[in-house]
Design a protein around this motif. Structure first.
Motif, PDB file in Angstrom:
ATOM      1  N   ALA A  82      41.921 -12.322  -9.290  1.00 59.99           N
ATOM      2  CA  ALA A  82      43.016 -13.022  -9.818  1.00 59.99           C
ATOM      3  C   ALA A  82      42.626 -13.337 -11.347  1.00 59.99           C
ATOM      4  N   LEU A  83      41.515 -13.339 -11.607  1.00 57.35           N
ATOM      5  CA  LEU A  83      41.201 -13.536 -13.262  1.00 57.35           C
ATOM      6  C   LEU A  83      41.690 -11.960 -14.047  1.00 57.35           C
ATOM      7  N   LEU A  84      41.272 -10.975 -13.340  1.00 61.52           N
ATOM      8  CA  LEU A  84      41.623  -9.759 -13.844  1.00 61.52           C
ATOM      9  C   LEU A  84      43.039  -9.478 -14.037  1.00 61.52           C
ATOM     10  N   ALA A  85      43.637  -9.949 -13.061  1.00 61.80           N
ATOM     11  CA  ALA A  85      45.241  -9.572 -12.869  1.00 61.80           C
ATOM     12  C   ALA A  85      46.004 -10.682 -13.892  1.00 61.80           C
ATOM     13  N   ARG A  87      46.786 -11.276 -16.646  1.00 62.19           N
ATOM     14  CA  ARG A  87      47.741 -10.918 -17.832  1.00 62.19           C
ATOM     15  C   ARG A  87      48.864 -10.179 -17.208  1.00 62.19           C
ATOM     16  N   ALA A  88      48.693  -9.469 -15.963  1.00 65.60           N
ATOM     17  CA  ALA A  88      49.863  -8.641 -15.451  1.00 65.60           C
ATOM     18  C   ALA A  88      50.755  -9.533 -14.312  1.00 65.60           C
ATOM     19  N   LEU A  89      50.276 -10.789 -14.013  1.00 69.05           N
ATOM     20  CA  LEU A  89      50.947 -11.896 -13.389  1.00 69.05           C
ATOM     21  C   LEU A  89      51.803 -12.779 -14.273  1.00 69.05           C
ATOM     22  N   ARG A  90      51.176 -12.952 -15.372  1.00 67.88           N
ATOM     23  CA  ARG A  90      52.186 -13.877 -16.495  1.00 67.88           C
ATOM     24  C   ARG A  90      53.362 -13.175 -16.807  1.00 67.88           C
ATOM     25  N   PRO A  91      54.191 -13.934 -17.628  1.00 66.35           N
ATOM     26  CA  PRO A  91      54.071 -15.326 -17.952  1.00 66.35           C
ATOM     27  C   PRO A  91      54.545 -16.318 -17.019  1.00 66.35           C
ATOM     28  N   ALA A  98      49.377 -19.661  -9.347  1.00 68.17           N
ATOM     29  CA  ALA A  98      49.204 -18.739  -8.098  1.00 68.17           C
ATOM     30  C   ALA A  98      47.847 -18.133  -8.661  1.00 68.17           C
ATOM     31  N   VAL A  99      47.470 -17.879 -10.031  1.00 66.21           N
ATOM     32  CA  VAL A  99      46.306 -17.280 -10.201  1.00 66.21           C
ATOM     33  C   VAL A  99      45.127 -18.405  -9.761  1.00 66.21           C
ATOM     34  N   ALA A 100      45.168 -19.574 -10.710  1.00 69.51           N
ATOM     35  CA  ALA A 100      44.266 -20.750 -10.481  1.00 69.51           C
ATOM     36  C   ALA A 100      44.037 -21.193  -8.785  1.00 69.51           C
ATOM     37  N   SER A 101      44.997 -21.031  -7.930  1.00 67.07           N
ATOM     38  CA  SER A 101      44.979 -21.505  -6.500  1.00 67.07           C
ATOM     39  C   SER A 101      44.148 -20.139  -5.918  1.00 67.07           C
ATOM     40  N   THR A 102      44.365 -19.020  -6.288  1.00 68.87           N
ATOM     41  CA  THR A 102      43.713 -17.904  -5.880  1.00 68.87           C
ATOM     42  C   THR A 102      42.205 -17.946  -5.993  1.00 68.87           C
ATOM     43  N   VAL A 103      41.799 -18.197  -7.289  1.00 70.26           N
ATOM     44  CA  VAL A 103      40.245 -18.282  -7.774  1.00 70.26           C
ATOM     45  C   VAL A 103      39.753 -19.430  -6.861  1.00 70.26           C
ATOM     46  N   LEU A 130      39.941 -25.650   0.853  1.00 73.15           N
ATOM     47  CA  LEU A 130      40.314 -24.830  -0.533  1.00 73.15           C
ATOM     48  C   LEU A 130      40.924 -23.618   0.046  1.00 73.15           C
ATOM     49  N   VAL A 131      40.463 -22.943   1.077  1.00 73.27           N
ATOM     50  CA  VAL A 131      41.084 -21.579   1.678  1.00 73.27           C
ATOM     51  C   VAL A 131      42.339 -22.105   2.299  1.00 73.27           C
ATOM     52  N   PHE A 132      42.349 -22.793   3.239  1.00 70.68           N
ATOM     53  CA  PHE A 132      43.818 -23.145   3.885  1.00 70.68           C
ATOM     54  C   PHE A 132      44.823 -23.847   2.794  1.00 70.68           C
ATOM     55  N   ALA A 133      44.619 -24.841   2.105  1.00 75.56           N
ATOM     56  CA  ALA A 133      45.363 -25.333   1.208  1.00 75.56           C
ATOM     57  C   ALA A 133      45.574 -24.364  -0.106  1.00 75.56           C
ATOM     58  N   LEU A 134      44.760 -24.187  -0.749  1.00 74.18           N
ATOM     59  CA  LEU A 134      45.173 -23.426  -2.161  1.00 74.18           C
ATOM     60  C   LEU A 134      45.421 -21.950  -1.768  1.00 74.18           C
ATOM     61  N   GLY A 135      44.717 -21.373  -0.668  1.00 77.61           N
ATOM     62  CA  GLY A 135      45.201 -20.069  -0.692  1.00 77.61           C
ATOM     63  C   GLY A 135      46.539 -19.819  -0.128  1.00 77.61           C
ATOM     64  N   ASN A 136      47.156 -20.782   0.612  1.00 80.04           N
ATOM     65  CA  ASN A 136      48.572 -20.651   0.887  1.00 80.04           C
ATOM     66  C   ASN A 136      49.612 -21.184  -0.256  1.00 80.04           C
ATOM     67  N   ALA A 137      48.975 -22.207  -1.074  1.00 76.06           N
ATOM     68  CA  ALA A 137      49.859 -22.770  -2.146  1.00 76.06           C
ATOM     69  C   ALA A 137      49.718 -21.477  -3.199  1.00 76.06           C
TER      70      ALA A 137
END
Length: 214
Positions: A82-85, A87-91, A98-103, A130-137
């Motif tokens: 997620a951290l590496l991606a 830039r590709a997922l922004r802006p 999405a990035v922060a929730s995956t982290v 964290l997995v259940f809530a933020l993974g799906n968020a």
């Protein structure tokens, strides 16, 4: 290069997690491991015996060290991807969520692996939440990220998987199995994130961000 590494991290996370679920489960003997009856966390329990007063079930995982190592590795790979991606997922704010929730979901897997349920149940449950809530968020946020070219391509997939994972989470926490067992329902809650990172990872490996016009 960052995109390729991100895609590789996510693909490795998905493959290693699925393989570990199968292989570590096959190592069980008396009782055998059941995807319908047993939770994923049962694969990482370090002791043998009847586990969970709310839903008692026999648990004995001979290869629990391997499963807990995979939990930790999976979490690190999800977060690193997620951290590496990023830039590709922004802006856009939705892509940032999405990035922060995956982290955060990745950190949940790390917690679950470091603290098996029968060693420190409170920290393990925190990791699972964290997995259940933020993974799906993360998936639902990705579906709303209209400013990101890559996430626009995945909007429908993100929405379907996010809603599926959210429904699975609600039903799992309510102990509703709809015929597939409570353990089966947990997998409905958890696996959509891995389906998503597999799909996104395959897109990221050849992905190129458009250069701004000068």
């Amino acid at each position: 290069m960052r995109n390729r590494l991100a895609g590789a991290c996510w693909l490795l996370a998905a493959v290693s997690f699925l393989v570990a679920n199968v292989v570590v489960g096959l190592a069980w003997d008396q009782p055998g491991f059941s995807w319908a009856e047993h939770n994923i966390s049962d694969l990482g329990n370090v002791t043998c015996g009847v586990w969970d007063t709310s839903r008692p079930r026999p648990v004995c995982s001979p290869w629990h060290p391997a499963m807990n190592a995979v939990f930790v590795g999976t979490g690190l790979l999800l977060a690193l991807g997620a951290l590496l991606a990023h830039r590709a997922l922004r802006p856009g704010p939705a892509a940032a969520v999405a990035v922060a929730s995956t982290v955060a979901a990745g950190s949940g897997y790390v917690l679950a692996g470091l603290y098996p349920a029968d060693v420190d149940e409170n920290r393990h449950v925190l990791g699972a939440l964290l997995v259940f809530a933020l993974g799906n968020a993360a998936l639902l946020a990705a579906a709303l990220a209209g400013r990101s070219p890559l996430l626009r391509q995945l909007r429908t997939v993100s929405a379907v998987l996010g809603l599926l994972g959210l429904a699975g989470t609600v039903l799992f926490l309510a102990r509703v199995d709809t015929g597939i067992g409570v353990g089966g329902m947990e997998r409905v809650a958890v696996f959509p994130l891995f389906a998503w990172v597999t799909t996104a990872g395959l897109r990221l490996i050849p992905f190129r961000r458009a250069r701004p016009l000068s």
